[in-house]
Write an enzyme that holds these catalytic residues in place. Structure first.
Site, PDB file in Angstrom:
ATOM      1  N   HIS A  17       0.843  -1.184   0.000  1.00 53.98           N
ATOM      2  CA  HIS A  17       0.000   0.000   0.000  1.00 53.98           C
ATOM      3  C   HIS A  17       0.885   1.243   0.000  1.00 53.98           C
ATOM      4  O   HIS A  17       2.056   1.192   0.370  1.00 53.98           O
ATOM      5  CB  HIS A  17      -0.909   0.034   1.235  1.00 53.98           C
ATOM      6  CG  HIS A  17      -1.879  -1.102   1.306  1.00 53.98           C
ATOM      7  ND1 HIS A  17      -2.587  -1.526   0.212  1.00 53.98           N
ATOM      8  CD2 HIS A  17      -2.250  -1.898   2.345  1.00 53.98           C
ATOM      9  CE1 HIS A  17      -3.369  -2.536   0.576  1.00 53.98           C
ATOM     10  NE2 HIS A  17      -3.180  -2.794   1.857  1.00 53.98           N
ATOM     11  N   THR A  18       0.302   2.345  -0.390  1.00 53.36           N
ATOM     12  CA  THR A  18       1.007   3.618  -0.300  1.00 53.36           C
ATOM     13  C   THR A  18       1.276   3.936   1.167  1.00 53.36           C
ATOM     14  O   THR A  18       0.358   3.947   1.982  1.00 53.36           O
ATOM     15  CB  THR A  18       0.174   4.745  -0.928  1.00 53.36           C
ATOM     16  OG1 THR A  18      -0.105   4.418  -2.283  1.00 53.36           O
ATOM     17  CG2 THR A  18       0.921   6.072  -0.877  1.00 53.36           C
ATOM     18  N   THR A  19       2.525   4.177   1.499  1.00 45.01           N
ATOM     19  CA  THR A  19       2.884   4.426   2.895  1.00 45.01           C
ATOM     20  C   THR A  19       3.087   5.899   3.208  1.00 45.01           C
ATOM     21  O   THR A  19       3.206   6.268   4.370  1.00 45.01           O
ATOM     22  CB  THR A  19       4.177   3.671   3.257  1.00 45.01           C
ATOM     23  OG1 THR A  19       5.219   4.064   2.352  1.00 45.01           O
ATOM     24  CG2 THR A  19       3.953   2.161   3.136  1.00 45.01           C
ATOM     25  N   ARG A  20       3.137   6.742   2.194  1.00 46.70           N
ATOM     26  CA  ARG A  20       3.285   8.167   2.438  1.00 46.70           C
ATOM     27  C   ARG A  20       2.862   8.928   1.187  1.00 46.70           C
ATOM     28  O   ARG A  20       2.971   8.409   0.081  1.00 46.70           O
ATOM     29  CB  ARG A  20       4.721   8.533   2.799  1.00 46.70           C
ATOM     30  CG  ARG A  20       5.729   8.213   1.717  1.00 46.70           C
ATOM     31  CD  ARG A  20       7.160   8.388   2.227  1.00 46.70           C
ATOM     32  NE  ARG A  20       8.131   8.007   1.207  1.00 46.70           N
ATOM     33  CZ  ARG A  20       8.672   8.834   0.321  1.00 46.70           C
ATOM     34  NH1 ARG A  20       8.307  10.114   0.316  1.00 46.70           N
ATOM     35  NH2 ARG A  20       9.566   8.424  -0.545  1.00 46.70           N
ATOM     36  N   TRP A 124      -4.765   9.255   1.536  1.00 44.56           N
ATOM     37  CA  TRP A 124      -3.970  10.245   2.276  1.00 44.56           C
ATOM     38  C   TRP A 124      -4.469  11.667   1.995  1.00 44.56           C
ATOM     39  O   TRP A 124      -3.796  12.466   1.367  1.00 44.56           O
ATOM     40  CB  TRP A 124      -2.498  10.113   1.913  1.00 44.56           C
ATOM     41  CG  TRP A 124      -1.893   8.833   2.377  1.00 44.56           C
ATOM     42  CD1 TRP A 124      -1.941   7.631   1.749  1.00 44.56           C
ATOM     43  CD2 TRP A 124      -1.158   8.625   3.578  1.00 44.56           C
ATOM     44  NE1 TRP A 124      -1.278   6.679   2.478  1.00 44.56           N
ATOM     45  CE2 TRP A 124      -0.781   7.258   3.606  1.00 44.56           C
ATOM     46  CE3 TRP A 124      -0.763   9.459   4.633  1.00 44.56           C
ATOM     47  CZ2 TRP A 124      -0.043   6.718   4.655  1.00 44.56           C
ATOM     48  CZ3 TRP A 124      -0.029   8.911   5.677  1.00 44.56           C
ATOM     49  CH2 TRP A 124       0.319   7.570   5.676  1.00 44.56           C
TER      50      TRP A 124
END
Length: 243
Positions: A17-20, A124
């Site tokens: 997954h996108t972590t930032r 995010w």
């Protein structure tokens, strides 16, 4: 053979997954005023510390009554706008005259953000939802964890620290449209001066009994003549090397 092994290894790899956030937009501001709700944001999307995309529209319409502004990861914001477009398309295909209110869009986004957070794959973003339907203005904010609230003035990003105190100090329920616009422009100007991820190219939008409208991007009037900005090296204000 090698290709088959590679495919097998790829299929057995853990889910990623996108972590930032990577390409991000900063603050979105919103307030209620006498005739409806007004949202504002600049048009910058930064790639790290690089002011890379300077015409990124971060406020969108959803149906006839609702505006959604987003800060944070711009690819996730694009995914959210696609979800809302699909929702609007389903309503139109039903052809029964029904359309979601701003509050229902707000509840939908709260559920989406909370569900994605529970899957440890958050979107995010922090979102501002504003709208006007049946004579009632609505303004709310949702973050990437699904935390949601309604208020008369809201702000995301650095705006929650730099602009929100200004808005709370100057806001009143009977603000005229021109006063609301001036207040938001003052806050955007403060953000441009103080937030290094902000830009002086901005958009305003409003939701009233006449529907929703988003302005074309335009430049704020700014003034960098203050002594604190033009001081020479070591605090030399005169440029002659002395105090």
């Amino acid at each position: 053979m090698a290709g088959g092994v590679a495919e097998k290894m790829e299929s057995s790899s853990p889910m990623r997954h996108t972590t930032r956030p990577i390409v991000t937009g900063t603050s979105v501001l919103g307030l209620k005023y006498k005739d409806g709700v007004m949202l504002a944001a600049d048009t910058l999307a930064s790639y790290g510390s690089l002011a890379m995309f300077q015409d990124m529209r971060r406020i969108s319409k959803t149906g006839s009554y609702t505006l959604v502004g987003g800060s944070g990861e711009m690819s996730d914001y694009a995914a959210i706008t696609h979800m809302l477009e699909d929702l609007d398309r389903e309503n139109k295909n039903a052809n029964d005259g029904f359309e979601f209110s701003p509050k229902e869009i707000f509840y939908y986004l709260r559920a989406v953000m909370y569900q994605r957070r529970n899957k440890f794959d958050p979107l995010w973003n922090s979102l501002v939802v504003g709208g006007f339907k049946d004579g009632q203005p609505f303004l709310g904010c949702v973050d990437l964890r699904g935390t949601a609230f309604e208020d008369d003035v809201v702000a995301t990003g650095f705006g929650a620290h730099l602009a929100l105190p200004v808005m709370r100090n100057k806001w009143r329920p009977d603000l005229e449209e021109g006063e609301a616009r001036a207040l938001l422009e003052d806050c955007l100007r403060v953000l441009y001066y103080r937030d290094c991820r902000a830009l002086d190219k901005v958009q305003l939008s409003k939701a009233t009994s006449e529907g929703t409208r988003i302005s074309e991007p335009y430049k704020l009037e700014t003034d960098w003549a203050s002594a604190s900005f033009v001081a020479g090296p070591g605090g030399d204000l005169d440029g002659d090397g002395g105090w």
